[in-house]
Design a protein around this motif. Structure first.
Motif, mmCIF file in Angstrom:
data_model
loop_
_atom_site.group_PDB
_atom_site.id
_atom_site.type_symbol
_atom_site.label_atom_id
_atom_site.label_comp_id
_atom_site.label_asym_id
_atom_site.label_seq_id
_atom_site.Cartn_x
_atom_site.Cartn_y
_atom_site.Cartn_z
ATOM 1 N N ILE A 1 40.667 2.089 79.485
ATOM 2 C CA ILE A 1 41.055 2.101 77.910
ATOM 3 C C ILE A 1 41.699 0.866 77.817
ATOM 4 N N GLU A 2 41.618 -0.104 78.690
ATOM 5 C CA GLU A 2 42.262 -1.521 78.501
ATOM 6 C C GLU A 2 43.889 -1.265 78.277
ATOM 7 N N CYS A 3 44.557 -0.771 78.861
ATOM 8 C CA CYS A 3 45.935 -0.472 78.674
ATOM 9 C C CYS A 3 46.608 -1.323 79.441
ATOM 10 N N GLY A 4 46.172 -1.999 80.422
ATOM 11 C CA GLY A 4 46.946 -2.955 81.361
ATOM 12 C C GLY A 4 47.572 -2.795 82.306
ATOM 13 N N ALA A 5 48.015 -1.439 82.389
ATOM 14 C CA ALA A 5 48.887 -0.922 83.289
ATOM 15 C C ALA A 5 48.690 -1.339 84.682
ATOM 16 N N CYS A 6 47.378 -1.546 85.392
ATOM 17 C CA CYS A 6 47.059 -1.861 86.323
ATOM 18 C C CYS A 6 47.472 -3.340 86.626
ATOM 19 N N VAL A 7 47.391 -4.061 85.749
ATOM 20 C CA VAL A 7 47.694 -5.612 85.841
ATOM 21 C C VAL A 7 49.322 -5.736 86.079
ATOM 22 N N GLU A 8 50.007 -5.016 85.423
ATOM 23 C CA GLU A 8 51.512 -5.089 85.619
ATOM 24 C C GLU A 8 52.001 -4.652 87.140
ATOM 25 N N VAL A 9 51.432 -3.677 87.837
ATOM 26 C CA VAL A 9 51.709 -3.586 89.091
ATOM 27 C C VAL A 9 51.010 -4.008 90.289
ATOM 28 N N CYS A 10 50.247 -4.773 89.950
ATOM 29 C CA CYS A 10 49.301 -5.235 91.257
ATOM 30 C C CYS A 10 50.093 -6.340 91.842
ATOM 31 N N PRO A 11 50.284 -6.187 93.154
ATOM 32 C CA PRO A 11 51.293 -6.904 94.072
ATOM 33 C C PRO A 11 50.706 -8.118 94.485
ATOM 34 N N VAL A 12 49.250 -8.292 94.175
ATOM 35 C CA VAL A 12 48.731 -9.603 94.572
ATOM 36 C C VAL A 12 47.850 -10.391 93.385
ATOM 37 N N GLU A 13 48.292 -10.027 92.329
ATOM 38 C CA GLU A 13 47.839 -10.647 90.960
ATOM 39 C C GLU A 13 46.694 -10.770 91.022
ATOM 40 N N ALA A 14 45.638 -9.575 91.079
ATOM 41 C CA ALA A 14 44.181 -9.632 91.416
ATOM 42 C C ALA A 14 43.480 -9.334 89.998
#
Length: 78
Positions: free
Chosen positions: A41-54
């Motif tokens: 749903i393109e919320c971006g929650a995953c981007v914020e928590v990714c420890p390796v900025e992938a």
């Protein structure tokens, strides 16, 4: 396709992204995670928590990581 997971995730698989995804669109592959574009749903929650900025929006995937767009597509075709 909303977001793409790129090479820093390979063999890392920390899974913070999976834990925060409100729609369970992130799936584990043999060497990394993949985001289902039909569920995201393109919320971006995953981007914020990714420890390796992938994780990148598809339109912002760096040039040297563009092959991961195709890898993601193929993962969900199988």
């Amino acid at each position: 396709m909303a977001f793409i997971i790129t090479s820093p995730c390979q063999h890392e698989k920390s899974a913070e992204c999976v834990e925060v995804c409100p729609v369970d669109c992130i799936h584990e592959g043999s060497d990394m995670y993949y985001i289902d574009p039909d569920v995201c749903i393109e919320c971006g929650a995953c981007v914020e928590v990714c420890p390796v900025e992938a994780i990148y929006n598809e339109d912002e995937v760096p040039g040297n990581e563009k092959d991961f767009i195709e890898r993601n597509r193929l993962f969900f075709q199988e």
